[in-house]
Design a protein around this motif. Structure first.
Motif, PDB file in Angstrom:
ATOM      1  N   GLU A 286     -33.059   8.967  62.704  1.00 26.47           N
ATOM      2  CA  GLU A 286     -33.580   9.476  63.968  1.00 26.47           C
ATOM      3  C   GLU A 286     -34.650   8.539  64.518  1.00 26.47           C
ATOM      4  O   GLU A 286     -35.442   7.951  63.765  1.00 26.47           O
ATOM      5  N   LEU A 287     -34.684   8.433  65.849  1.00 24.62           N
ATOM      6  CA  LEU A 287     -35.681   7.620  66.532  1.00 24.62           C
ATOM      7  C   LEU A 287     -36.397   8.480  67.564  1.00 24.62           C
ATOM      8  O   LEU A 287     -35.766   9.285  68.263  1.00 24.62           O
ATOM      9  N   LEU A 288     -37.723   8.318  67.655  1.00 18.63           N
ATOM     10  CA  LEU A 288     -38.504   9.049  68.645  1.00 18.63           C
ATOM     11  C   LEU A 288     -38.416   8.323  69.980  1.00 18.63           C
ATOM     12  O   LEU A 288     -38.741   7.133  70.083  1.00 18.63           O
TER      13      LEU A 288
ATOM     14  N   LYS B 175     -39.690   3.340  64.219  1.00 21.37           N
ATOM     15  CA  LYS B 175     -38.969   4.597  64.417  1.00 21.37           C
ATOM     16  C   LYS B 175     -39.090   5.100  65.853  1.00 21.37           C
ATOM     17  O   LYS B 175     -38.875   6.282  66.122  1.00 21.37           O
ATOM     18  N   LYS B 176     -39.421   4.189  66.772  1.00 22.99           N
ATOM     19  CA  LYS B 176     -39.530   4.553  68.181  1.00 22.99           C
ATOM     20  C   LYS B 176     -38.544   3.739  68.997  1.00 22.99           C
ATOM     21  O   LYS B 176     -38.179   2.621  68.613  1.00 22.99           O
ATOM     22  N   ALA B 177     -38.107   4.300  70.122  1.00 25.73           N
ATOM     23  CA  ALA B 177     -37.146   3.602  70.976  1.00 25.73           C
ATOM     24  C   ALA B 177     -37.468   3.855  72.436  1.00 25.73           C
ATOM     25  O   ALA B 177     -37.977   4.918  72.808  1.00 25.73           O
ATOM     26  N   THR B 178     -37.173   2.853  73.257  1.00 20.81           N
ATOM     27  CA  THR B 178     -37.343   2.961  74.706  1.00 20.81           C
ATOM     28  C   THR B 178     -36.028   2.618  75.391  1.00 20.81           C
ATOM     29  O   THR B 178     -35.133   2.017  74.782  1.00 20.81           O
TER      30      THR B 178
ATOM     31  N   PRO C 242     -40.040  11.988  77.838  1.00 17.39           N
ATOM     32  CA  PRO C 242     -40.590  11.891  76.480  1.00 17.39           C
ATOM     33  C   PRO C 242     -41.655  12.954  76.253  1.00 17.39           C
ATOM     34  O   PRO C 242     -42.091  13.627  77.197  1.00 17.39           O
ATOM     35  N   ASN C 243     -42.075  13.115  75.006  1.00 18.56           N
ATOM     36  CA  ASN C 243     -43.140  14.075  74.697  1.00 18.56           C
ATOM     37  C   ASN C 243     -44.399  13.743  75.488  1.00 18.56           C
ATOM     38  O   ASN C 243     -44.752  12.577  75.670  1.00 18.56           O
ATOM     39  N   SER C 244     -45.059  14.779  75.963  1.00 21.66           N
ATOM     40  CA  SER C 244     -46.241  14.595  76.804  1.00 21.66           C
ATOM     41  C   SER C 244     -47.366  13.925  76.034  1.00 21.66           C
ATOM     42  O   SER C 244     -47.517  14.109  74.822  1.00 21.66           O
ATOM     43  N   ARG C 245     -48.176  13.158  76.771  1.00 18.90           N
ATOM     44  CA  ARG C 245     -49.271  12.408  76.157  1.00 18.90           C
ATOM     45  C   ARG C 245     -50.594  12.715  76.863  1.00 18.90           C
ATOM     46  O   ARG C 245     -50.623  12.978  78.051  1.00 18.90           O
ATOM     47  N   ILE C 246     -51.676  12.665  76.093  1.00 18.89           N
ATOM     48  CA  ILE C 246     -53.033  12.776  76.601  1.00 18.89           C
ATOM     49  C   ILE C 246     -53.843  11.660  75.966  1.00 18.89           C
ATOM     50  O   ILE C 246     -53.976  11.605  74.730  1.00 18.89           O
ATOM     51  N   LEU C 247     -54.332  10.744  76.801  1.00 19.64           N
ATOM     52  CA  LEU C 247     -55.108   9.597  76.317  1.00 19.64           C
ATOM     53  C   LEU C 247     -54.339   8.802  75.264  1.00 19.64           C
ATOM     54  O   LEU C 247     -54.897   8.328  74.276  1.00 19.64           O
TER      55      LEU C 247
ATOM     56  N   LEU D 181     -35.746  13.038  70.918  1.00 22.54           N
ATOM     57  CA  LEU D 181     -35.103  11.980  70.141  1.00 22.54           C
ATOM     58  C   LEU D 181     -34.298  11.056  71.050  1.00 22.54           C
ATOM     59  O   LEU D 181     -33.791  11.468  72.100  1.00 22.54           O
ATOM     60  N   PHE D 182     -34.178   9.813  70.601  1.00 22.08           N
ATOM     61  CA  PHE D 182     -33.418   8.847  71.391  1.00 22.08           C
ATOM     62  C   PHE D 182     -31.948   9.241  71.483  1.00 22.08           C
ATOM     63  O   PHE D 182     -31.266   8.901  72.450  1.00 22.08           O
ATOM     64  N   GLY D 183     -31.479  10.009  70.505  1.00 21.44           N
ATOM     65  CA  GLY D 183     -30.094  10.475  70.539  1.00 21.44           C
ATOM     66  C   GLY D 183     -29.805  11.393  71.710  1.00 21.44           C
ATOM     67  O   GLY D 183     -28.640  11.617  72.063  1.00 21.44           O
TER      68      GLY D 183
END
Length: 758
Positions: A30-32, A141-144, A65-70, A105-107
């Motif tokens: 799995e890739l995030l 383990k990350k993908a764009t 993608p999952n939300s981000r803060i700072l 997930l990238f999938g």
């Protein structure tokens, strides 16, 4: 290691932990997915337009993608650390599924689907024959995902042609072309074409084409007329029904003002009342037929139009008398194109009784409760008048601190009557969906401040309320009367009031009467608009005509009285302006400025206490306790056993607050408040307004949490002063010491309130 370095260390540690730990929960393979990007290429498009198109296209990419803060992904972090809850409730379940957010997930990313979406959107903007390439990049383990869009030159509109035949519908469409959204020289845009169809349909509805619809309009595109140019041909589809091309008029107007689903609408001849153009079927004779003549816009023989249709429904809803409002149009059994109009109205219960028990606290550390009992009659005289009788009682106590023992008790009542029309010499036939109203009210309140004094307050008003539209509202009180009579003044309060004129004015008898007017404008209901505003301005003219007629002049020793009480004569102005800047779907910057001034003249030497301005507290400058600031640069009152109310003739307040959603129902805020009040002609120059008023501003800042429970917003704010309005040293930024218990006790102010401060 000092405190500053420790904070940097902890922040860096949190950043590292949350960024690294999220991927360790992924399964093998799995890739995030951490986001996608779009690059727009093409020399035919200016750089500024490429940048704008890039932003629009990136907003279309799915999934998000999952939300981000700072730079952090706290929702994903909470989802992971919660583990697998064993129950469908409890803390772990709440943390995982309410606060947390499942990994994207990238999938889940479909590169081809996104590429097709980007292509379709770009072509709909007039960039035909678009090329789109897609690719992905993996790092650990990350993908764009990356997309390259290569549009050609944007097509422009060369010519727009409207129907030219002699049919009624074609002639009506021709008359609308002056305001067409399709302009020669503008870029081809599919969304504009759809909007044009809707616009034409709306205009036809205003001209009687009841059965017409936007789907009956076709706009053909001819891209062969020139290089990067198109001709647009507006047509009525051949399959359009004949009745959609006809103009319809209003025939009979039938109103069922006491309708329920159980009722039969057959055999009602004996219940029919004919009033002007309206047929009223009210078997219980509940409503006066005149209210429908005042409320409904249609009359027999009128050409149907959507504006009158909607305004009539809005008025019926906004009367506050009907629970359900339903409208139907049916072809009339007559020759020609006529519509019978039916209104089915289900009333709310005529009488209602409501009891409210409230708990409250304020920034002066008072805690209390209040009981409100309300009785209402929504159709008092059969004309949809609203009669409301309210009784209330409450108490506020401070269990510790400077005001311990100085409890506040309140009891009173109010009666108001609202007519859904203007009565008296004023007449208004507003072209609005809101019914103009007349309101009269009478009220009394007894307030007991333990160990200090009691106040009897009588109030009465008569005036008018009306709205031009949903954004603009007016309220004119032809007369607004307030009479305040003190009693039971204690020796403690009296001894201090002798040396403090401001405190003496609190217990003076006051008689205030005169017209008041306020105007409100707001467009804050437009949630998608980037800039929205709220404005409320008001003027209060007390004793003006009476003062002029009697020649009252207190400064010349000629003060006039009514019932042995000097009446107040003053002009009071106040304006509240708010601006909301939408920064994203979950964040905004809210700002407010309040300016007010009151000037006493004629029969009054000073503004009455209850009409003066106050500042500080939960909804004002939150770093200072309620009504504790000013006037001007005067020192705070500390010599008394209680906290007096600091009042002034002039007020300036400024607030700015950044608001954002943290997670689920929890929202956060960072704010800064500033302001003060001043006198106009006090014996102490430090209290008076002058050209150096900015030197007297009190400034505070802080942070807050808001818990949005849908039915209410619970607000907590923690604030502290950074500038004092008095003393030799006013900026106190270098005195801030969160680790010092003494500083915290003297400076940190906790505010608990309901709703947003502005």
């Amino acid at each position: 290691m000092n405190n500053k370095h420790l904070l940097y260390y902890l922040f860096g540690l949190l950043l590292f932990a949350s960024s690294c730990s999220n991927t360790k929960y992924l399964k093998e393979g799995e890739l995030l997915y951490v986001g996608g990007s779009v690059k727009v290429e093409g020399k035919e498009i200016p750089k500024k337009e490429r940048k704008a198109l890039k932003k629009e296209l990136e907003d279309l990419l799915r999934p998000k993608p999952n939300s981000r803060i700072l730079g952090l992904r706290p929702k994903l972090y909470f989802y992971n650390i919660a583990g697998t809850p064993k129950k469908d409730k409890g803390f772990k379940h709440w943390l995982k599924y309410k606060v947390g957010e499942a990994p994207v997930l990238f999938g889940q990313v479909d590169l081809q689907y996104n590429a097709d979406v980007l292509r379709n959107y770009t072509e709909n903007k007039g960039f035909f024959k678009v090329q789109v390439e897609s690719d992905s990049t993996r790092k650990g383990k990350k993908a764009t995902a990356e997309y390259i869009v290569k549009p050609g030159k944007q097509y422009k509109i060369k010519q727009v042609t409207f129907p030219e035949d002699s049919s009624e519908v074609a002639k009506a469409i021709q008359k609308t072309k002056r305001r067409s959204l399709l302009k020669v020289g503008n870029a081809y845009d599919f969304e504009t074409i759809k909007a044009e169809r809707e616009r034409i349909d709306e205009r036809l509805k205003e001209r009687g084409f009841f059965y017409f619809g936007a789907d009956y309009i076709m706009i053909q595109v001819d891209s062969t007329v020139g290089k990067q140019e198109v001709d647009l041909i507006v047509k009525v589809k051949d399959e359009t029904p004949a009745k959609a091309k006809e103009i319809y008029k209003i025939n009979d107007i039938i109103v069922y003002p006491n309708y329920s689903l159980r009722d039969s609408i057959q055999n009602v001849d004996k219940d029919v009342v004919q009033y002007k153009d309206f047929t009223i079927i009210d078997k219980e004779d509940i409503f006066d037929p005149r209210i429908f003549d005042r409320t409904l816009y249609f009359h027999k023989g009128d050409i149907y139009n959507r504006t009158d249709h909607n305004l009539s429904l809005n008025r019926l809803v906004n009367m506050g008398t009907f629970k359900f409002v339903k409208n139907q149009f049916r072809p009339a059994d007559t020759t020609g194109n006529f519509l019978d109009t039916y209104y089915y109205l289900t009333p709310l219960p005529k009488k209602s009784f409501r009891v409210e028990v409230l708990g409250k606290t304020n920034s002066a550390n008072y805690t209390g409760t209040e009981l409100n009992i309300n009785w209402s009659n929504r159709n008092t005289f059969k004309g949809a008048e609203l009669l409301t009788v309210t009784a209330f009682g409450g108490m506020e106590v401070q269990v510790s601190g400077q005001n311990n023992g100085f409890n506040v008790y309140r009891i009173g009542g109010e009666t108001s009557l609202i007519w859904p029309r203007f009565i008296g010499p004023f007449k208004l036939k507003a072209s609005s969906g809101f019914v103009p109203k007349t309101k009269a009210s009478l009220g009394y309140e007894f307030q007991q401040r333990s160990k200090l004094y009691s106040l009897n307050t009588f109030k009465g008003s008569f005036g008018y309320l009306w709205k031009e539209n949903i954004r603009k509202e007016h309220q004119l009180n032809v007369t607004d009367i307030v009479y305040v009579s003190p009693q039971n003044v204690t020796s403690l309060y009296d001894s201090i009031a002798r040396t403090n004129p401001a405190l003496q004015r609190v217990i003076d008898k006051q008689l205030i009467f005169g017209p008041t007017y306020s105007y409100t404008f707001t467009n804050t209901m437009r949630k998608r608009k980037k800039h929205t505003i709220y404005f409320k301005g008001g003027i209060d003219l007390a004793g003006t005509i009476t003062g002029l007629a009697t020649g009252a002049d207190v400064r010349a020793g000629n003060q006039k009285e009514i019932f042995d009480v000097p009446f107040s004569q003053f002009v009071r102005l106040e304006a509240d302006f708010r601006h909301y800047l939408r920064l994203g779907n979950e964040s905004q910057l809210a700002s407010r400025i309040i300016v007010g001034s009151g000037f006493a003249y004629g029969n009054s030497e000073q503004m009455p206490f209850i009409k003066q301005f106050f500042i500080g507290g939960t909804n004002s400058i939150r770093a200072f306790r309620a009504r504790s600031i000013g006037p001007g640069s005067s020192e705070p009152v500390t010599s008394t056993a209680f906290l007096p109310d600091q009042s002034g003739d002039v007020k300036l307040e400024l607030n700015t607050e950044y608001r954002t959603t943290l997670f689920s129902i929890v929202k956060g805020a960072v704010f800064i408040d500033a302001g003060n009040i001043w006198m106009l002609n006090d014996d102490e120059p430090a209290k008076n307004f002058s050209s150096k008023f900015l030197d007297d501003l009190a400034v505070g800042t802080g942070v807050g949490l808001r818990f949005d429970l849908s039915f209410l917003v619970l607000r907590t704010d923690l604030a502290f002063p950074i500038r004092l309005p008095y003393g030799d040293k006013r900026w106190v930024l270098d005195d801030i010491a969160f680790g010092d218990g003494s500083w915290r006790k003297q400076n940190l102010i906790f505010n608990l309130a309901i709703g947003y401060p502005f």
